[in-house]
Scaffold this active site. Structure first.
Site, PDB file in Angstrom:
ATOM      1  CB  SER A   1      -1.520   6.326  -2.031  1.00  0.00           C
ATOM      2  OG  SER A   1      -0.660   5.874  -3.059  1.00  0.00           O
ATOM      3  CG  HIS A   2       0.626   0.552  -1.689  1.00  0.00           C
ATOM      4  ND1 HIS A   2      -0.745   0.506  -1.668  1.00  0.00           N
ATOM      5  CD2 HIS A   2       1.052  -0.669  -1.256  1.00  0.00           C
ATOM      6  CE1 HIS A   2      -1.135  -0.689  -1.253  1.00  0.00           C
ATOM      7  NE2 HIS A   2      -0.076  -1.413  -0.998  1.00  0.00           N
ATOM      8  CB  SER A   3       3.268   6.314  -3.724  1.00  0.00           C
ATOM      9  OG  SER A   3       4.019   7.492  -3.953  1.00  0.00           O
TER      10      SER A   3
ATOM     11  CB  SER B   1      -2.100  -4.304   0.846  1.00  0.00           C
ATOM     12  OG  SER B   1      -1.374  -3.383   0.069  1.00  0.00           O
TER      13      SER B   1
ATOM     14  N   GLY C   1       4.286   1.369   0.596  1.00  0.00           N
ATOM     15  CA  GLY C   1       3.429   0.499   1.395  1.00  0.00           C
ATOM     16  C   GLY C   1       2.433   1.340   2.158  1.00  0.00           C
TER      17      GLY C   1
END
Length: 232
Positions: free
Chosen positions: A9-11, A70, A43
C-alpha cells in the site's frame, strides 16, 4: 506451511491495519505489510516489497496484493529481480487490496495452494460488481431442488450479525467438507459471498446441499451458526 501474503500500500498504516484485520481470520498465515516509503512517507518502496516477499515465502509461495497503480509497478519490479525459482512461487493478485486480502487470507488459512489463494483474492472482483441488493433480500434463495438434497434454516443470533470473524469461521468449517453447500443460495466456501448476504441478527440462513453426502456438512454449519460462534 501455508501460502504467505504481502500487502503493498502507499500507506504503511493501511498495510499494517490490513495485516491486523486478516490475522483475526488467518492466525497461521504469514502476513507481511509493505506500505509506505523507506522514510515513512506516502508511496511505495522497492526494498520494502522485495523484503516482504522474501519474509512471506515459507516454501509454499506468496500472493501479493496492491492498492494503487504505482504499487503494482513496484511489486512487478520486485518480481523481476527474483531468481526464476522464487518468481515461480509468487502471484500478483488482480484484486482490491482489502476485500481480496481478506479472502486470500482465509483461503490460505484453510490450506489453499498458491493458485487457489490467488483465485480466492480474485473473487473480490466479482463481489464488487454484484448487485447491492444481494444482502437485503428477505427470502432465502434455495439450493436447486433435489430428491437427495438436504437443508436447514437457522437464525443468526450474533449481536453484530455474520460479520467478518464469524463469517471466516463459517467458511473455514465449510472448506473442510468436500461437498458443495450453500447459504441462501451462495457458496458456503466463499467468504465474500457470505459477507455480501448481509445476514444481521434475527435473519434466517438456509444452509443447503444437493449432494447426497452433504448432510454432515449442513448439520455442522447449521450448529455453528446456532451456537453464535462463541460470541456473547
Amino acid at each position: 506451511m501455508t501460502v504467505g501474503l504481502v500487502f503493498v500500500s502507499h500507506s504503511s498504516k493501511i498495510a499494517e491495519g490490513l495485516v491486523d484485520l486478516a490475522r483475526q481470520m488467518a492466525a497461521d498465515v504469514t502476513l507481511v505489510a509493505a506500505g509506505g516509503t523507506d522514510d515513512g512517507g506516502i508511496g511505495t518502496s522497492f526494498d520494502r516489497v522485495a523484503a516482504a516477499i522474501d519474509e512471506a515465502d515459507s516454501g509454499d509461495g506468496v500472493v501479493v496484493l496492491c492498492d494503487l497503480g504505482s504499487a503494482i509497478l513496484t511489486a512487478e519490479t520486485a518480481l523481476d529481480f527474483l531468481d526464476d525459482d522464487s518468481r515461480a512461487r509468487v502471484r500478483l493478485a488482480d484484486a482490491p487490496l482489502v476485500e481480496g486480502g481478506v479472502a486470500a487470507a482465509v483461503a490460505a488459512q484453510t490450506g489453499g495452494d498458491l493458485d487457489g489463494v490467488a483465485a480466492a483474492a480474485g473473487t473480490a472482483n466479482a463481489s464488487a460488481g454484484a448487485d447491492d441488493s444481494a444482502g437485503t433480500s428477505q427470502a432465502p434463495q434455495a439450493e436447486p431442488s433435489s430428491s437427495s438434497g438436504y437443508s436447514r434454516v437457522v437464525s443468526i443470533v450474533n449481536r453484530d450479525g455474520l460479520h467478518a470473524r464469524p463469517a471466516a469461521d463459517f467458511v473455514k468449517l465449510a472448506s473442510t467438507f468436500p461437498v458443495r453447500v450453500t447459504v441462501n443460495g451462495k457458496d458456503a466456501k466463499s467468504l465474500l459471498a457470505i459477507m455480501a448476504l448481509g445476514l444481521v441478527r434475527g435473519r434466517d440462513a438456509e444452509i443447503a446441499t444437493a449432494d447426497p453426502d452433504g448432510k454432515e456438512a449442513v448439520d455442522a454449519l447449521a450448529d455453528l451458526v446456532a451456537s453464535g460462534f462463541g460470541e456473547d
